[in-house]
Design a protein around this motif. Structure first.
Motif, PDB file in Angstrom:
ATOM      1  N   ARG A  13      -0.437  -6.733  14.101  1.00 56.89           N
ATOM      2  CA  ARG A  13      -0.257  -5.673  15.094  1.00 56.89           C
ATOM      3  C   ARG A  13      -1.368  -5.792  16.137  1.00 56.89           C
ATOM      4  N   ASN A  17      -4.903  -1.028  14.216  1.00 50.01           N
ATOM      5  CA  ASN A  17      -6.217  -0.445  13.932  1.00 50.01           C
ATOM      6  C   ASN A  17      -7.315  -1.507  13.812  1.00 50.01           C
ATOM      7  N   THR A  18      -6.975  -2.637  13.204  1.00 50.78           N
ATOM      8  CA  THR A  18      -7.955  -3.715  13.079  1.00 50.78           C
ATOM      9  C   THR A  18      -8.388  -4.184  14.468  1.00 50.78           C
ATOM     10  N   PRO A  86      -6.536  -5.590   7.764  1.00 45.41           N
ATOM     11  CA  PRO A  86      -5.978  -4.421   7.093  1.00 45.41           C
ATOM     12  C   PRO A  86      -5.889  -4.715   5.596  1.00 45.41           C
ATOM     13  N   PHE A  89      -1.756  -4.360  -0.107  1.00 49.77           N
ATOM     14  CA  PHE A  89      -1.762  -4.369  -1.569  1.00 49.77           C
ATOM     15  C   PHE A  89      -3.125  -4.720  -2.143  1.00 49.77           C
ATOM     16  N   GLN A 137      -4.836   4.783   2.744  1.00 55.37           N
ATOM     17  CA  GLN A 137      -5.141   5.825   1.762  1.00 55.37           C
ATOM     18  C   GLN A 137      -6.545   6.399   1.981  1.00 55.37           C
ATOM     19  N   ALA A 173      -0.095   2.128  13.789  1.00 54.52           N
ATOM     20  CA  ALA A 173      -0.816   1.234  14.700  1.00 54.52           C
ATOM     21  C   ALA A 173      -1.592   2.048  15.721  1.00 54.52           C
TER      22      ALA A 173
HETATM   23  C1  FMN Z   1       2.446  -4.797   3.321  1.00 57.76           C
HETATM   24  C2  FMN Z   1       1.501  -3.645   3.433  1.00 57.76           C
HETATM   25  C3  FMN Z   1       0.676  -3.347   2.356  1.00 57.76           C
HETATM   26  C4  FMN Z   1      -0.238  -2.288   2.441  1.00 57.76           C
HETATM   27  N1  FMN Z   1      -1.043  -2.014   1.369  1.00 57.76           N
HETATM   28  C5  FMN Z   1      -1.947  -1.003   1.443  1.00 57.76           C
HETATM   29  C6  FMN Z   1      -2.798  -0.695   0.320  1.00 57.76           C
HETATM   30  O1  FMN Z   1      -2.793  -1.371  -0.705  1.00 57.76           O
HETATM   31  N2  FMN Z   1      -3.675   0.351   0.438  1.00 57.76           N
HETATM   32  C7  FMN Z   1      -3.729   1.121   1.575  1.00 57.76           C
HETATM   33  O2  FMN Z   1      -4.508   2.075   1.607  1.00 57.76           O
HETATM   34  N3  FMN Z   1      -2.966   0.828   2.666  1.00 57.76           N
HETATM   35  C8  FMN Z   1      -2.085  -0.206   2.616  1.00 57.76           C
HETATM   36  N4  FMN Z   1      -1.300  -0.512   3.728  1.00 57.76           N
HETATM   37  C9  FMN Z   1      -1.498   0.231   4.993  1.00 57.76           C
HETATM   38  C10 FMN Z   1      -2.331  -0.532   6.042  1.00 57.76           C
HETATM   39  O3  FMN Z   1      -3.531  -1.014   5.477  1.00 57.76           O
HETATM   40  C11 FMN Z   1      -2.664   0.394   7.221  1.00 57.76           C
HETATM   41  O4  FMN Z   1      -1.472   0.809   7.850  1.00 57.76           O
HETATM   42  C12 FMN Z   1      -3.613  -0.212   8.248  1.00 57.76           C
HETATM   43  O5  FMN Z   1      -4.056   0.778   9.120  1.00 57.76           O
HETATM   44  C13 FMN Z   1      -2.935  -1.321   9.049  1.00 57.76           C
HETATM   45  O6  FMN Z   1      -3.861  -1.865   9.966  1.00 57.76           O
HETATM   46  P1  FMN Z   1      -3.379  -2.550  11.361  1.00 57.76           P
HETATM   47  O7  FMN Z   1      -2.927  -1.415  12.259  1.00 57.76           O
HETATM   48  O8  FMN Z   1      -4.565  -3.257  11.879  1.00 57.76           O
HETATM   49  O9  FMN Z   1      -2.246  -3.464  11.013  1.00 57.76           O
HETATM   50  C14 FMN Z   1      -0.340  -1.526   3.649  1.00 57.76           C
HETATM   51  C15 FMN Z   1       0.489  -1.861   4.728  1.00 57.76           C
HETATM   52  C16 FMN Z   1       1.396  -2.886   4.645  1.00 57.76           C
HETATM   53  C17 FMN Z   1       2.287  -3.220   5.824  1.00 57.76           C
END
Ligand code: FMN
Length: 202
Positions: A13, A17-18, A86, A89, A137, A173
Motif C-alpha cells: 500500500r 501506514n508503513t 506491516p 500474521f 491490534q 491505509a
Molecule cells: C494478510 C494480513 C495479515 C495481517 N496480520 C495482522 C496481525 O497478525 N496482527 C495485527 O495486529 N494486524 C495484522 N494485519 C493488519 C495490518 O498490519 C495493518 O492493517 C497495517 O496497518 C497495514 O499497514 P500498511 O498500511 O502499511 O499496509 C494484517 C493485515 C493483512 C492484510
C-alpha cells in the motif's frame, strides 16, 4: 560527501501506514546537504525469494538477476537504512521476508564450521539502522515477531540499531496520519538517526 539513507517500504500500500511513517522519519533528512535519501517500495519491485542455491557463497554476489540487483547496490552504498513492515500474521510481510532472505548473499561462513560467520558489512564503515513495525491490534503481542525479525536481521548483517518503532492500532491505509503520537515519534527517531550519523562523522 553526503551520507546515504536507504528506506525500504515493506507494504504494497503506497499510501499505507508503513509508507506514511517512513516518510515522517525521513522528514528529518530533508533540505540537508549532508544527506541523500532513496526509498524502495518492495511492492513495485520485480523480485523472487532466495532459492537457497548457495551461488553467492564464495562471491557475495546473488546469481538471481532481478530488481534485487539494484537494491544490493543501494544497500552497499547506504550509510543507514530505515526498514518498515506491516505485521502480517505475527511476522513481516511476505515482500519484506523475500527482501530479507535475498540479503543472505552478504554473509560469509567459515568452511567446515558454519557456526562461525560474518557479514560483508562487518569490515566496512559502520552502518546504522532504524525499524518500523505497524499492526492493527492494540497489544504488542499481536505484532508477533515483526520488530525482532527486522532488528535481528539487520544487526546480523552488521548494522547498528538506532531505533525500533512499534505502532499499534492502525488498520486502514493511511490511518496513522490522524495520530500525532506515532508521527511525532517517527520524526524524533529520524532526528536521532541524523544526529547519530553526524556525531559519527560519516
Ligand atoms: C494478510 C494480513 C495479515 C495481517 N496480520 C495482522 C496481525 O497478525 N496482527 C495485527 O495486529 N494486524 C495484522 N494485519 C493488519 C495490518 O498490519 C495493518 O492493517 C497495517 O496497518 C497495514 O499497514 P500498511 O498500511 O502499511 O499496509 C494484517 C493485515 C493483512 C492484510
Amino acid at each position: 560527501m553526503s551520507m546515504k539513507i536507504l528506506a525500504v517500504v515493506g507494504s504494497k500500500r503506497k499510501n499505507g501506514n508503513t509508507a506514511a511513517l517512513i516518510e515522517k522519519t525521513l522528514s528529518a533528512f530533508q533540505n540537508s546537504e549532508d544527506f541523500s535519501v532513496e526509498t524502495l517500495f518492495l511492492g513495485e519491485m520485480n523480485f523472487v525469494g532466495c532459492n537457497g542455491c548457495e551461488g553467492c557463497s564464495k562471491s557475495n554476489q546473488c546469481v538471481i538477476k532481478d530488481d534485487m540487483q539494484r537494491a544490493y547496490i543501494l544497500l552497499r552504498e547506504a550509510d543507514a537504512v530505515i526498514i518498515g513492515s506491516p505485521t502480517y500474521f505475527y511476522n513481516v510481510s511476505s515482500d519484506m521476508k523475500k527482501f530479507i532472505d535475498r540479503c543472505y548473499c552478504f554473509t560469509n561462513y567459515m568452511p567446515g564450521n558454519r557456526s562461525v560467520w560474518t557479514s560483508e558489512f562487518d569490515s566496512g564503515p559502520r552502518k546504522f539502522a532504524g525499524y518500523i513495525s505497524i499492526c492493527e491490534q492494540n497489544n504488542v503481542d499481536d505484532m508477533g515477531f515483526t520488530p525482532q525479525v527486522l532488528q535481528k536481521t539487520f544487526e546480523s548483517l552488521g548494522f547498528r540499531t538506532v531505533f525500533n518503532q512499534k505502532v499499534l492500532h492502525c488498520f486502514k491505509a493511511g490511518e496513522v496520519n490522524s495520530k500525532s503520537e506515532p508521527l511525532d515519534s517517527a520524526e524524533a527517531n529520524g532526528v536521532s538517526l541524523r544526529e547519530t550519523m553526524l556525531l559519527q562523522g560519516k
